[in-house]
Every structure is written in C-alpha cells, then in structure tokens.
Design an enzyme around this catalytic site. Structure first.
Site, PDB file in Angstrom:
ATOM      1  N   CYS A 199       0.757  -1.186  -0.007  1.00 60.88           N
ATOM      2  CA  CYS A 199      -0.118   0.112   0.144  1.00 60.88           C
ATOM      3  C   CYS A 199       0.978   1.232   0.019  1.00 60.88           C
ATOM      4  CB  CYS A 199      -0.933  -0.139   1.134  1.00 60.88           C
ATOM      5  SG  CYS A 199      -0.076  -0.552   2.789  1.00 60.88           S
TER       6      CYS A 199
HETATM    7  C1  LIG Z   1       0.603  -4.947   3.873  1.00 58.29           C
HETATM    8  S1  LIG Z   1       1.559  -6.014   3.858  1.00 58.29           S
HETATM    9  C2  LIG Z   1       0.348  -7.475   4.201  1.00 58.29           C
HETATM   10  C3  LIG Z   1       0.060  -7.810   5.396  1.00 58.29           C
HETATM   11  C4  LIG Z   1      -0.699  -9.060   5.806  1.00 58.29           C
HETATM   12  N1  LIG Z   1      -1.855  -8.958   4.948  1.00 58.29           N
HETATM   13  C5  LIG Z   1      -1.057  -9.232   7.388  1.00 58.29           C
HETATM   14  O1  LIG Z   1      -2.177  -8.829   7.616  1.00 58.29           O
HETATM   15  O2  LIG Z   1       0.025  -9.414   7.956  1.00 58.29           O
HETATM   16  C6  LIG Z   1       1.979  -6.163   2.125  1.00 58.29           C
HETATM   17  C7  LIG Z   1       3.043  -7.424   1.893  1.00 58.29           C
HETATM   18  O3  LIG Z   1       3.232  -7.750   0.532  1.00 58.29           O
HETATM   19  C8  LIG Z   1       4.228  -8.394   0.358  1.00 58.29           C
HETATM   20  N2  LIG Z   1       4.546  -8.222  -1.262  1.00 58.29           N
HETATM   21  C9  LIG Z   1       5.049  -7.102  -1.897  1.00 58.29           C
HETATM   22  N3  LIG Z   1       5.278  -7.650  -3.164  1.00 58.29           N
HETATM   23  C10 LIG Z   1       4.970  -9.004  -3.278  1.00 58.29           C
HETATM   24  C11 LIG Z   1       5.110  -9.822  -4.367  1.00 58.29           C
HETATM   25  N4  LIG Z   1       5.255  -9.621  -5.552  1.00 58.29           N
HETATM   26  N5  LIG Z   1       4.426 -11.138  -3.990  1.00 58.29           N
HETATM   27  C12 LIG Z   1       4.234 -11.333  -2.685  1.00 58.29           C
HETATM   28  N6  LIG Z   1       4.200 -10.673  -1.584  1.00 58.29           N
HETATM   29  C13 LIG Z   1       4.640  -9.442  -1.840  1.00 58.29           C
HETATM   30  C14 LIG Z   1       5.093  -7.458   1.361  1.00 58.29           C
HETATM   31  O4  LIG Z   1       6.506  -8.089   1.463  1.00 58.29           O
HETATM   32  C15 LIG Z   1       4.356  -7.385   2.303  1.00 58.29           C
HETATM   33  O5  LIG Z   1       4.718  -8.501   3.375  1.00 58.29           O
END
Ligand SMILES: C[S@@+](CC[C@H](N)C(=O)[O-])C[C@H]1O[C@@H](n2cnc3c(N)ncnc32)[C@H](O)[C@@H]1O
Length: 398
Positions: A149
């Site tokens: 985000c």
């Molecule tokens: C806002 S956090 C999500 C947190 C999770 N929903 C929770 O409640 O704990 C977004 C996550 O997306 C991951 N992310 C970013 N790009 C990604 C990708 N290409 N594939 C998988 N995960 C990704 C980041 O590392 C991060 O941990």
C-alpha cells in the site's frame, strides 16, 4: 538480512524513495539512536539497576477473537506478511489452503505457528507475479490479501498507479482467474483520498466487474485493539444475494480514548467491552493516565532496520504521555526490563507490540527485532480481520 532486500531492483529502488527523509528528521533519528546506543552500553556494563519489572499483560487478544468451529470455507492468502489476515480468518474457522509472500522470513513465522500450512515465501516461490493461479481455479472460496500500500499511504508519496509497488493488478488477476465466492482486500486509508477515486474505480471496482463490492473503513480500537489504526476494506461477492446479506462489522468495543462517536452502544455499566489503553493492556502500573497507541509504524516507512515503532513526531508525545518508550524495542521482556529507557519510561518488547497490534502471544514471529516489527507493522490487526471474516461467512450462509 534486510526485510526489504529480498527481491527485484524495481522493488528496492521504489523503496528507496520512501526513505528520502529531510535532514532535520535524519538528525533526529541520529540523536535518538546515539542516545539509545549509550544507554544500551551502560546497561550492558551493569551501570543501571533494572528499572521495570517484567510486565504481565492484561490483554489477551485471543479473547477478542474466540476460536470458531470449522466453516469449511477454503482461503487463499496473497501478500501474507506476518499473518494478520491469515490468523483472523483461522480463528474465524476457515480452512487455510496456501499463503504467498515475498519476504522469506515470513515463512518461518507461519511455520512456527502452523507447521502444517502450505506457505510459499521468498522471490523463488512466494512472488505473486510469478504464480500460475489456474491450479486454484474452483478450489478456493475466499481470496484475501493486502496488496502493498505504499503507493497510497500518507507516509509514501501517493503516486498510486505510477508506483512500481502497486500490486492491485496482481490481486485482481488472481481473483479473475480463480473466481472465488468472495474476496477480501485490505488497504491503507490513503486509498479513500479523492485523488485515487479514478484508480479505485478503474483498477479495483471495474477490474473485478463480476463481483459485487462493498467498500468500508474499520478502526482497530472499535474491536478491542489498543491502537489508532484505521484501514479500508473491499469485500466482493460473486453472488449478489451474498453481497446483500453481508454486513459491515459492527464495533465490538467502546474506545473511550477516541473522539469519534462509536456506532456501538452497549449498556453503560457494561465495562467488559471497553478497549484497554496501552498501559492497562500491557499490565503496567497505574500512573493516572492511559491512552491507545498512535499508529504503529509500517515496516516500509521511515528509517530502515529500525527498532522504533514511531510513525510521526506527534506520536512521540503520545507515547511520552503514557511514559512508554517507542524506540529500541527489544526482542523479549527480559532484555527490555534490563535496558532502561529515557526518563524511566517503560521499554517495549516485540511481544508488547504484538499485543498492541492484536496478536496473541501464542503467535510467534521469526527474525530479528526489526524484522518482527516490520511484520507486525504491516499487518492487519487480527481481531479486525476476524470480524470481517465472521461476517463474510455469515453472508455465505455458513
Ligand atoms: C501490507 S503487507 C500485508 C500484510 C498481511 N496482509 C497481514 O495482515 O499481515 C503487504 C505484503 O506484500 C508483500 N509483497 C510485496 N510484493 C509482493 C509480491 N510480488 N509477491 C508476494 N508478496 C509481496 C510484502 O512483502 C508485504 O509483506
């Protein structure tokens, strides 16, 4: 290992921009970290007495999300981070099918808690841009996730679509291929900014046009979590009947510390559903003042590898008024108690931060302190996820 140094240069370069802080802010960080280093050195040389007892928290976040029996609904988790959404859905009785996350250490977190879950993490297996979703077609009831985000967060530069970290298209792609009964997507409040209206319509609402979507805001402190944390949710059902039955979760708690009037009006003498302040939640002594925590810093804003949970300078005052020190968060309560903080304030441990975010202590996080704080700071508060998950299950008539 740096939490962010795990993937493509695009990802790294994009992250860099967030760390373009002012020279005043940098000087401020430098000062905090110098003071902290000196205090730690003194503590290690035994120059200080222990300044606080090891605290015994009064808040057990499990109470905010009683374990439901299995509803047999199958979930697929994207961008799973340290598992906030996953844990909320788990407590609400859903069946976990798989989680995908780019940061490798998150796999250790998941496996420490749910060794039998299928977790794909790291650039090789966890990158959602590389997954062929066809294998899940027809196999999943709920897809949930919080696409990164930063493009929309206040702390970021609000570039939206132009920002390489916008992962919404990957989320909508998975939904459109797998066609679950429902999807739940969480994001920062910045997405409500009128500036992003066009983005929301084109890249979220229209991009999942087979779904009937409800958009709403939730405040963690309305669900017993002792923190100011407002987030936006998109819940989309394939079937319009389910969508009509779906209700935005009603607050379960009254938070006396927020100005806003709660929608929830339980009998005035019912104190069982008051949101605790931080001091009470952590079991600290009564100093005649308490409050909920300012928003815990996301792992992607501010200084890298930091063990501070400060999100803004205004936050420092709020923590200070509670006599709680938001910097130099320790890996456990023993080291926190042995490391005096400025002004005799209470020094936090990662376990305390977990509680302030609504994670029960039974949920263990893997990694060094800064990595744990990164996972916690990026997460959806599990009791918030739980309440969404409960209402989604009701709407699906389970
Ligand atoms: C806002 S956090 C999500 C947190 C999770 N929903 C929770 O409640 O704990 C977004 C996550 O997306 C991951 N992310 C970013 N790009 C990604 C990708 N290409 N594939 C998988 N995960 C990704 C980041 O590392 C991060 O941990």
């Amino acid at each position: 290992m740096n939490l962010l140094n795990t993937k493509t240069s695009i990802y790294k370069n994009a992250s860099k921009k967030v760390y373009d802080i002012t020279s005043e802010r940098r000087a401020e960080y430098r000062q905090i970290s110098k003071a902290s280093r000196l205090a730690k050195r003194d503590a290690e040389q035994g120059l200080h007495e222990k300044v606080h007892e090891i605290n015994k928290p009064l808040l057990d976040p499990n109470i905010l999300m009683p374990q439901k029996q299995s509803n047999h609904l199958k979930t697929l988790s994207l961008f799973s981070g340290g598992g906030g959404l996953d844990l909320g859905f788990d407590r609400a009785g859903y069946k976990h099918i798989a989680s995908y996350e780019l940061i490798p250490i998150c796999k250790d977190t998941f496996l420490a808690n749910r060794p039998h879950w299928k977790v794909y993490a790291g650039p090789e297996e966890g990158d959602v841009t590389q997954v062929d979703w066809k294998k899940y077609k027809g196999e999943i009831d709920v897809i949930h996730g919080g696409p990164p985000c930063q493009p929309f967060s206040i702390a970021g530069e609000q570039k939206g679509l132009d920002d390489e970290r916008n992962m919404w298209s990957e989320f909508t792609k998975a939904v459109n291929i797998i066609k679950p009964k429902v999807f739940v997507a969480e994001n920062v409040l910045g997405l409500l900014n009128p500036k992003f209206e066009g983005f929301v319509k084109k890249y979220i609402i229209d991009a999942m046009s087979d779904y009937h979507i409800t958009k709403f805001e939730m405040s963690a402190s309305d669900f017993g979590v002792p923190q100011i944390r407002r987030r936006i949710f998109f819940v989309g059902f394939k079937n319009s009947k389910n969508s009509k039955i779906f209700k935005v979760p009603n607050p379960t708690h009254i938070c006396e510390y927020t100005q806003k009037k709660s929608l929830f009006n339980p009998p005035i003498d019912d104190k069982s559903n008051l949101t605790f302040g931080v001091r009470k939640a952590l079991g600290l002594s009564d100093i005649g003042y308490d409050n909920i925590a300012p928003t815990i810093r996301s792992g992607f804003t501010g200084k890298r590898n930091t063990t501070s949970v400060l999100n803004s300078s205004a936050g420092q005052k709020s923590w200070g008024d509670m006599e709680v020190w938001p910097n130099g968060v320790q890996i456990n309560r023993e080291s926190a108690s042995a490391f005096p903080a400025k002004g005799n304030h209470f020094r936090l441990s990662i376990q305390d931060i977990g509680i302030i975010q609504g994670f029960p202590e039974s949920w263990k996080f893997a990694g060094a302190a800064y990595q744990v704080l990164g996972q916690i700071g990026n997460s959806v508060a599990p009791p918030v996820a739980y309440n969404v998950a409960i209402n989604v299950a009701k709407a699906l008539k389970y």
